[in-house]
Design a protein around this motif. Structure first.
Motif, mmCIF file in Angstrom:
data_model
loop_
_atom_site.group_PDB
_atom_site.id
_atom_site.type_symbol
_atom_site.label_atom_id
_atom_site.label_comp_id
_atom_site.label_asym_id
_atom_site.label_seq_id
_atom_site.Cartn_x
_atom_site.Cartn_y
_atom_site.Cartn_z
ATOM 1 N N ILE A 71 69.957 35.145 9.357
ATOM 2 C CA ILE A 71 70.149 33.516 10.431
ATOM 3 C C ILE A 71 70.298 34.075 11.931
ATOM 4 C CG2 ILE A 71 71.206 31.267 10.464
ATOM 5 C CD1 ILE A 71 72.147 31.810 7.763
ATOM 6 N N ASP A 72 71.541 34.986 12.203
ATOM 7 C CA ASP A 72 72.407 34.142 13.527
ATOM 8 C C ASP A 72 71.533 34.855 14.078
ATOM 9 O OD1 ASP A 72 74.111 32.240 13.184
ATOM 10 O OD2 ASP A 72 75.349 33.811 12.642
ATOM 11 N N ILE A 73 71.307 36.489 13.679
ATOM 12 C CA ILE A 73 70.225 37.697 14.986
ATOM 13 C C ILE A 73 68.548 36.728 15.354
ATOM 14 C CG2 ILE A 73 68.826 40.068 15.340
ATOM 15 C CD1 ILE A 73 70.941 40.447 13.400
ATOM 16 N N PRO A 74 67.908 36.437 15.090
ATOM 17 C CA PRO A 74 66.900 35.083 15.731
ATOM 18 C C PRO A 74 67.768 34.205 15.976
ATOM 19 C CG PRO A 74 66.544 36.412 13.198
ATOM 20 C CD PRO A 74 68.174 36.354 13.312
ATOM 21 N N GLU A 75 68.649 33.392 15.662
ATOM 22 C CA GLU A 75 69.119 32.516 15.950
ATOM 23 C C GLU A 75 69.726 32.598 17.713
ATOM 24 O OE1 GLU A 75 70.859 29.236 15.043
ATOM 25 O OE2 GLU A 75 69.541 28.536 13.100
ATOM 26 N N MET A 76 70.483 33.465 17.346
ATOM 27 C CA MET A 76 70.740 33.841 19.028
ATOM 28 C C MET A 76 70.020 33.912 19.805
ATOM 29 S SD MET A 76 73.014 37.019 19.717
ATOM 30 C CE MET A 76 71.907 37.992 18.954
ATOM 31 N N THR A 124 56.491 39.395 11.725
ATOM 32 C CA THR A 124 56.540 41.149 13.032
ATOM 33 C C THR A 124 57.416 42.206 12.096
ATOM 34 O OG1 THR A 124 56.001 39.137 14.858
ATOM 35 C CG2 THR A 124 57.408 40.978 15.266
ATOM 36 N N ARG A 125 58.514 40.856 11.197
ATOM 37 C CA ARG A 125 59.771 41.776 10.823
ATOM 38 C C ARG A 125 58.384 42.800 9.322
ATOM 39 N NH1 ARG A 125 64.811 41.339 10.326
ATOM 40 N NH2 ARG A 125 64.855 39.525 10.829
ATOM 41 N N HIS A 126 57.852 42.693 8.812
ATOM 42 C CA HIS A 126 57.865 43.212 7.352
ATOM 43 C C HIS A 126 56.824 44.162 7.588
ATOM 44 C CE1 HIS A 126 60.684 40.793 4.745
ATOM 45 N NE2 HIS A 126 60.106 40.423 4.967
ATOM 46 N N SER A 127 56.450 44.195 8.537
ATOM 47 C CA SER A 127 55.321 44.890 9.288
ATOM 48 C C SER A 127 56.117 45.902 10.230
ATOM 49 C CB SER A 127 53.470 44.279 10.397
ATOM 50 O OG SER A 127 53.511 43.211 9.767
ATOM 51 N N THR A 128 56.952 46.013 10.922
ATOM 52 C CA THR A 128 57.725 46.354 11.027
ATOM 53 C C THR A 128 58.496 47.235 10.981
ATOM 54 O OG1 THR A 128 58.099 44.840 13.210
ATOM 55 C CG2 THR A 128 59.808 47.060 13.171
ATOM 56 N N ASP A 180 63.985 43.991 21.706
ATOM 57 C CA ASP A 180 62.101 43.795 22.191
ATOM 58 C C ASP A 180 62.504 42.620 22.458
ATOM 59 O OD1 ASP A 180 60.861 46.123 22.099
ATOM 60 O OD2 ASP A 180 59.707 45.135 20.362
ATOM 61 N N ALA A 181 63.415 41.768 21.866
ATOM 62 C CA ALA A 181 63.722 40.105 22.576
ATOM 63 C C ALA A 181 65.118 39.955 23.535
ATOM 64 C CB ALA A 181 64.807 39.829 21.369
ATOM 65 N N LEU A 182 66.149 41.376 24.389
ATOM 66 C CA LEU A 182 66.302 41.870 25.585
ATOM 67 C C LEU A 182 65.867 42.073 25.919
ATOM 68 C CD1 LEU A 182 69.322 43.621 24.021
ATOM 69 C CD2 LEU A 182 69.087 41.673 25.018
ATOM 70 N N GLU A 204 56.249 34.094 22.125
ATOM 71 C CA GLU A 204 56.243 34.977 22.010
ATOM 72 C C GLU A 204 57.768 35.421 22.087
ATOM 73 O OE1 GLU A 204 55.217 34.142 26.473
ATOM 74 O OE2 GLU A 204 55.742 33.572 25.157
ATOM 75 N N MET A 205 59.057 34.290 21.732
ATOM 76 C CA MET A 205 60.384 34.731 20.959
ATOM 77 C C MET A 205 60.158 34.682 19.084
ATOM 78 S SD MET A 205 62.994 36.128 21.512
ATOM 79 C CE MET A 205 63.651 36.415 22.944
#
Length: 486
Positions: A337-342, A29-33, A124-126, A20-21
């Motif tokens: 890098i850091d937003i997805p990795e976090m 997902t990013r570019h469809s958004t 959505d990640a939260l 899911e993550m």
């Protein structure tokens, strides 16, 4: 055709994280958004009177919201020419929705899609993290209640201290995660949208589109917030939403890392003392050389991932501090890098915690044996109080018990013999007033204080945990224990 094994792949997506993550932060997902944002913008602009946006254009956009492999290839070729990823995807979207080609991204700057998409993905990640965190808290709460009255050594300075219970320690772990859950829920609740703010946050382009009608500029953002599920836009934007938001999110998410590292560290110590272990499979190998070993590899993984997660807030703080005036692009690469990795790190940590806390193994007899080794020292405070109640000077009682305790400790450490403090007390006339009490004092359950009561109040029916987890009850009941990939 190149093998995936020929190219570096992040262990987060290949080894540690949930589908899911991983899917949430995928390029598709990013570019469809992005495409959904362009559609939402066009729909809102049309609703507010922009006649150049036709029904045909909107229908074609709706029909191609998911970016295909062919779309990615179109965008790749275009980006190589233009050196601009947003315009490359504007072009790719226009190829499959030609009726909309002239109005996609109308009045917007790149941050309309990049920033708003990042806010959507973080939100959505939260939501994913809060559910998984709730599951771990539920595991620990059940464990704490089961073992609420089992005496165990407490450790201060990593030295044996007054007794607590196995459940009391687990309740402390759960409370740390409860604080994390609250922080994440609060950040998620307060997360806002960037919306359509123009190139420097003045909405100048939209003011022109709407022929000076300021009310329509406000209405545009209201419509966008409704479409994408945000309570409102940030009151002030530059070219971006303030990068302070990323830091606030990071502080909440990375709090999971400090809690998890603490919990995993405790479990590693308890495993060393052979008191409590993480789950162990019948065919699992602890060491390639030392076949007898039962290494706490799951807790070590959690600990390791937590260390990396804890490094993230500093980068977000530096990025925010370096955003000169209305925006500089040195925020782009690091945030990619850091937003997805976090979020991926936090996801992997929650999975690990769920797996470990669902199957903790308690070695009751070993815990009891270790308690008995130290119990003579544990009762010394009670002995002092009993002596004082009979009129003995507290200072003198403390000194007498200190001397005997050091002698007994020396026997244990230097001679490898059992703790003989009780025998020393029985043979010292100073302690004669309490000799008759000694046998009754050597019961571990007498020295756990209110541990069981504390666990009941916190983890039991009607307690803080039950109330906090109420919104997640159906999820917790429906989901199975996280399986670690390897």
């Amino acid at each position: 055709m190149a093998s995936p094994y020929d190219t570096y792949q992040t262990p987060l997506t290949g080894r540690y994280c949930s589908p899911e993550m991983c899917g949430l932060f995928s390029q598709r997902t990013r570019h469809s958004t992005w495409r959904k944002l362009w559609l939402g913008l066009a729909e809102s602009e049309k609703e507010l009177g922009i006649k150049t946006i036709t029904d045909e254009a909107l229908e074609q956009m709706k029909a191609h919201l998911t970016v295909t492999d062919e779309d990615f290839e179109t965008a790749r070729i275009e980006e190589k020419r233009r050196r601009h990823d947003v315009m490359a995807h504007v072009h790719a979207f226009g190829v499959v929705a030609p009726a909309a080609a002239g109005v996609i991204h109308y009045g917007a700057t790149s941050c309309f899609v990049t920033d708003n998409a990042e806010l959507i993905l973080m939100r959505d990640a939260l939501d994913l993290l809060s559910k998984k965190l709730a599951k771990v808290i539920s595991n620990l709460s059940a464990f704490a209640l089961k073992w609420k009255a089992e005496p165990t050594l407490a450790y201060t300075h990593l030295q044996a201290a007054q007794l607590i219970t196995v459940g009391k320690r687990a309740a402390q772990w759960a409370q740390d995660l409860m604080l994390d859950l609250h922080s994440i829920e609060q950040v998620r609740k307060e997360l806002h949208f960037r919306g359509a703010q123009g190139t420097t946050g003045t909405q100048a382009s939209f003011l022109e589109i709407f022929q000076g009608d300021s009310a329509k500029c406000d209405k545009l953002n209201e419509l966008l917030c409704e479409k994408f599920g945000f309570p409102g836009c940030y009151d002030v934007s530059t070219q971006t939403y303030t990068r302070k938001v990323d830091l606030i999110v990071a502080n909440a998410v990375c709090g999971i890392g400090s809690s998890a590292q603490k919990i995993a560290g405790d479990i590693r110590h308890l495993a060393h003392w052979k008191e409590i272990e993480e789950p162990w499979e019948s065919s699992q190998i602890g060491s390639s050389a030392m076949a007898y070993k039962r290494n706490p590899m799951r807790s070590e993984r959690i600990y390791s991932l937590s260390r990396e997660l804890l490094s993230k807030p500093a980068t977000f703080a530096n990025t925010h501090a370096d955003q000169w005036c209305e925006r500089t692009l040195d925020d782009s690469a690091v945030r990619r890098i850091d937003i997805p990795e976090m979020m991926l790190l936090a996801d992997a940590i929650c999975m690990g915690l769920d797996n470990v806390t669902s199957g903790l193994v308690v070695y009751k007899q070993r815990i009891s044996a270790r308690v008995q080794e130290e119990l003579p020292f544990m009762i010394t405070e009670s002995i002092i109080m009993k002596l004082c109640a009979q009129g003995v000077s507290r200072q003198e009682a403390h000194e007498q018990i200190r001397v005997l305790s050091n002698e007994a400790g020396s026997v244990v450490k230097n001679e490898g013999k059992p703790n003989d403090l009780v025998s020393r007390i029985r043979n010292n006339e100073f302690f004669k007033p309490i000799w008759g009490d000694l046998d009754g004092m050597l019961k571990a359950e007498l020295y756990t204080g209110r541990s069981a009561e504390i666990v009941d109040k916190y983890c039991g029916p009607g307690g803080p945990i039950e109330k906090a987890l109420a919104p997640y009850t159906s999820y917790i009941k429906s989901v199975s224990t996280a399986e670690l990939n390897v």
